[in-house]
Every structure is written in structure tokens, then in C-alpha cells.
Design a protein around this motif. Structure first.
Motif, mmCIF file in Angstrom:
data_model
loop_
_atom_site.group_PDB
_atom_site.id
_atom_site.type_symbol
_atom_site.label_atom_id
_atom_site.label_comp_id
_atom_site.label_asym_id
_atom_site.label_seq_id
_atom_site.Cartn_x
_atom_site.Cartn_y
_atom_site.Cartn_z
ATOM 1 N N THR A 77 25.519 -51.500 1.617
ATOM 2 C CA THR A 77 25.363 -52.641 2.536
ATOM 3 C C THR A 77 24.027 -53.340 2.320
ATOM 4 O O THR A 77 23.939 -54.585 2.288
ATOM 5 C CB THR A 77 25.466 -52.147 3.988
ATOM 6 O OG1 THR A 77 26.734 -51.485 4.163
ATOM 7 C CG2 THR A 77 25.374 -53.312 4.951
ATOM 8 N N GLY A 102 23.426 -57.186 0.908
ATOM 9 C CA GLY A 102 22.622 -58.178 1.627
ATOM 10 C C GLY A 102 21.548 -58.792 0.747
ATOM 11 O O GLY A 102 21.319 -60.009 0.766
ATOM 12 N N GLN A 158 21.221 -62.716 -0.340
ATOM 13 C CA GLN A 158 19.994 -63.507 -0.120
ATOM 14 C C GLN A 158 19.512 -64.121 -1.433
ATOM 15 O O GLN A 158 19.122 -65.293 -1.485
ATOM 16 C CB GLN A 158 18.921 -62.609 0.479
ATOM 17 C CG GLN A 158 17.635 -63.348 0.814
ATOM 18 C CD GLN A 158 16.598 -62.446 1.462
ATOM 19 O OE1 GLN A 158 16.845 -61.258 1.642
ATOM 20 N NE2 GLN A 158 15.462 -63.005 1.804
#
Length: 410
Positions: free
Chosen positions: A143, A147, A151
Motif C-alpha cells: 500500500t 501511494g 504521487q
């Protein structure tokens, strides 16, 4: 002797009666100890020939043997592995039942192996719980890596869009740096996914296989522990069992004792001379008398005839066998069972007996077309069996006297 008496009744006696009544020769005068061999030469010669023929006929067509034994099987008391005796549960001549413990070997090594295998299983279970925690941690890293990748992707998309609208608004170096950051973030995601797959494979395959191996080792150790307790395989009486705590037993060199199963004598194994090979047949009726059951004649029947002679057997060795090694003649082995149920119940196992077998020509006599002379010969052969039956009964009467009195065995 009985054969000689029977033959003399039809040879020497008629010759003497002829000499006495027809020729007038009397015993003590014309017929003396020195002249009887000449005066009764025809009767004596015929008596000898007839006696030899009768004895040959009787013993050939109605064979007899003193090698009849009620054989029985014994069970050797042996552990499946060598070891030192820790405890015994039975004594000599004690009756036991199937499954009853006899003795136990020292089991410290087997118990240590069970403890080791048990701890290995516990260790693998703990490793499984740790791997499950590592799987949760790997999911969190995935996870986090996704992320970071998102980004970096957003940052790259913004700079690429600015570069597209106005090349002078942002430097090309910044766009390339953002693209490298996206690739790096993607690599982190791939690494996190690989880490999760490795932990999951460990949980699903490696640790279960290791636990199965440990469980197999535990089962093996338990079997080894169970083998240290030696139990009776059948009902019977323990013989020659003199084990004590501290003795070492070895399945190859030192048995612990013998177990004699509980069984009654159900048959006899008889060995007849090889000359009787064409006479001994399955279904022949016979009789036996045994010293263990004095003054008793037991009717039996031949149930099986072994088609090989044991003395001629060979087995592969490193030496070439010489035929002279088989010079000792063997016997024809026949199995004899009581003709009536329970006939041998009183006979101890292992007893030796004297056995007769009688030839019967009943079927041949009732065949159509049989000649008169042939029928007479067959009747004569069957009739001679009475002589052998009488001899067997005489043996049954004399045997206890010969054993207890004449042989000095009492």
C-alpha cells in the motif's frame, strides 16, 4: 512272527500231517530235531517263500512308519530392535493372551526423539504465526509503495503537461527526474509484491511441508517407542523366558523366549519310505497308536502327500554341490488327519506315533470287466491289511510294557 505262523498253518502243518498220517512218521522217532529239516523240507521251503511274499505284500501295499509326529509351530519372542530390558511382566510357563505385554525395553532414546519432534512442530507453528505477521507487514508495504508510485506519477504528469503547453515554463531535466521517480516507485511496488508472494508461499507451502515432516518424525518416534513394548501375538504359554531387567536382547542373536500357541493336535506328519511313493495316495485310510495315549488306536486319513523329497533340496551357495551329499534317502511326507472329529484332542503337540496306511481296492473291484484272477489278487491284497492292523494293535499293547519295563525307562 504272525506272518510266519499264518504261513506255516498252510505249508508246514499240511506237510507234517501228510508225513504223520500217510507215511506213518512220528515226532521223536522218524521226525527228530536233526531230520525235521529234511522230512518237512517242502513245507519249510514253501513256508519261507510264502512268509517272505506275505511280508513284502503287507509292508508294500499297507505301509507303516514310526516317524509320525504331531508337529506344531512355536513363536519366537523377539523385539523389533535390539535394546536393554527395562521391565518384564511375565514369568516362565505363564499363560498369556494376545496383546498382553511381555517385557519392555529401555525407551529413553525414543522418548527423547518424541520430545524433539514435538518441539519442532511447536517451532514450525510459531514460525507460521510470524510469517502471518510478515504477510500483513508486506501488505502494508505494498500500500505504501503504491501511494508513493501514484504521487510520483502525478508529479510527472503535471510537469509533462507544463512542458507540453510551454516548453520554457519548466526545464527538461525536471521532467526526466520526475519520470525516474515514477520508475523507482514502480520498482518499490514490484519489490513489495514479491516480498508478499514469498511470505505467502512460505505460509502455504514451505511451513506446511516442514510441519508434515516433523509430524512424520513424531509418528516414527512414536512407532519406535511402541516397539519397545513387546506383547504376545497370540494366546499361548511362554516357555524358556528368563529375561531380567538389564539383559540385552537382539533380534538376530539373542531371542527372549518362545511362545507356544494354544492349539490342539489336528493332524500328524508321517514319513514313509520312498519305495511307498506309488502307494501313498490322498484319501487312504490309516491308523495310528501313540505312546502318549496308550492302548488306543486312532483311525486317520491321508489328506495330503508332499510331491518332493526334502533330502534332495538345494539352495544357491558359493560351493558346487556333490551328488554324494544327497546319498541319505529321504522319506515321502504325508499329512494324516483324524477320521473322526476330536480323535487327536488328547494327544500332546509334538508327540511321536506309529502309523499304518491301508490300500483299498474297492473301486477297482467294482469296475466292469475285471477278471477273476485280478479280482482274487486285489481281494488278497486288501485282506493282508488285517495282518498289519493286528500288528498295530499288538504294538499298542506291548508299547507301554516295552517303554516302562523292558527299556528301564521308569
Amino acid at each position: 512272527m504272525l506272518e510266519l505262523m499264518l504261513c506255516s498253518a498252510v505249508t508246514i502243518l499240511p506237510d507234517f500231517l501228510y508225513r504223520h498220517f500217510a507215511q506213518g512218521k512220528r515226532i521223536g522217532r522218524e521226525i527228530t530235531l536233526f531230520s525235521v529239516w529234511y522230512e518237512l523240507r517242502w513245507g519249510i521251503t514253501l513256508c519261507v517263500l510264502l512268509t517272505i511274499s506275505l511280508i513284502t505284500t503287507i509292508f508294500y501295499f499297507h505301509p507303516s512308519t514310526s516317524s509320525a509326529v504331531s508337529v506344531f509351530r512355536t513363536v519366537t519372542i523377539l523385539p523389533e530392535s535390539n535394546g536393554r530390558v527395562a521391565e518384564t511382566f511375565v514369568g516362565i510357563n505363564q499363560r498369556v493372551t494376545a496383546g498382553q505385554p511381555l517385557f519392555r525395553l529401555d525407551d529413553s532414546a525414543q522418548k527423547a526423539a518424541i520430545e524433539t519432534a514435538t518441539r519442532q512442530i511447536t517451532e514450525i507453528d510459531a514460525a507460521t504465526r510470524v510469517a502471518q505477521s510478515q504477510l500483513a507487514e508486506a501488505e502494508g508495504r505494498i500500500t505504501q509503495a503504491r501511494g508513493s508510485r501514484k504521487q510520483a506519477q502525478d508529479e510527472y504528469d503535471i510537469r509533462a503537461e507544463l512542458m507540453k503547453r510551454n516548453p520554457n515554463a519548466i526545464a527538461q531535466r525536471d521532467v526526466d527526474r520526475a519520470l525516474v521517480a515514477v520508475d523507482t516507485a514502480q520498482g518499490a511496488v514490484d519489490a513489495a509484491l514479491a516480498g508478499r508472494d514469498a511470505v505467502q508461499s512460505q505460509i502455504e507451502f514451505q511451513l506446511p511441508a516442514a510441519r508434515a515432516t516433523a509430524e512424520a518424525a513424531l509418528a516414527e518416534a512414536q512407532v519406535a517407542l511402541d516397539q519397545t513394548l513387546v506383547v504376545a501375538g497370540t494366546d499361548g504359554i511362554v516357555q524358556q523366558f528368563a529375561l531380567r531387567a538389564g539383559d540385552v536382547v537382539n533380534p538376530m542373536l539373542r531371542p527372549a523366549g518362545i511362545l507356544v500357541p494354544d492349539r490342539h493336535a489336528t493332524g500328524l506328519i508321517a514319513g514313509f519310505d520312498q519305495i511307498e511313493a506309488q502307494i501313498i495316495k490322498v484319501g487312504m485310510v490309516g491308523e495310528v497308536t501313540c505312546p502318549a495315549i496308550p492302548f488306543t488306536v486312532i483311525p486317520v486319513v491321508v489328506t495330503d502327500v508332499q510331491d518332493v523329497v526334502a533330502s534332495g533340496q538345494i539352495r544357491p551357495t558359493d560351493q558346487l554341490q556333490d551328488v554324494s551329499a544327497f546319498a541319505r534317502p529321504g522319506t515321502i511326507t504325508a499329512t494324516m488327519a483324524p477320521l473322526f472329529e476330536g480323535g487327536l484332542d488328547r494327544l500332546p503337540q509334538g508327540s511321536a506315533c506309529v502309523a499304518n496306511a491301508y490300500t483299498s481296492n474297492y473301486d477297482a473291484l467294482h469296475e466292469p470287466g475285471i477278471g477273476a484272477f485280478h479280482a482274487f489278487v486285489l481281494h488278497a491284497i486288501d485282506a493282508t491289511g488285517l495282518v498289519h492292523a493286528a500288528l498295530l494293535r499288538l504294538q499298542a499293547l506291548i508299547l507301554p510294557v516295552r517303554t516302562l519295563v523292558l527299556s528301564g525307562g521308569h
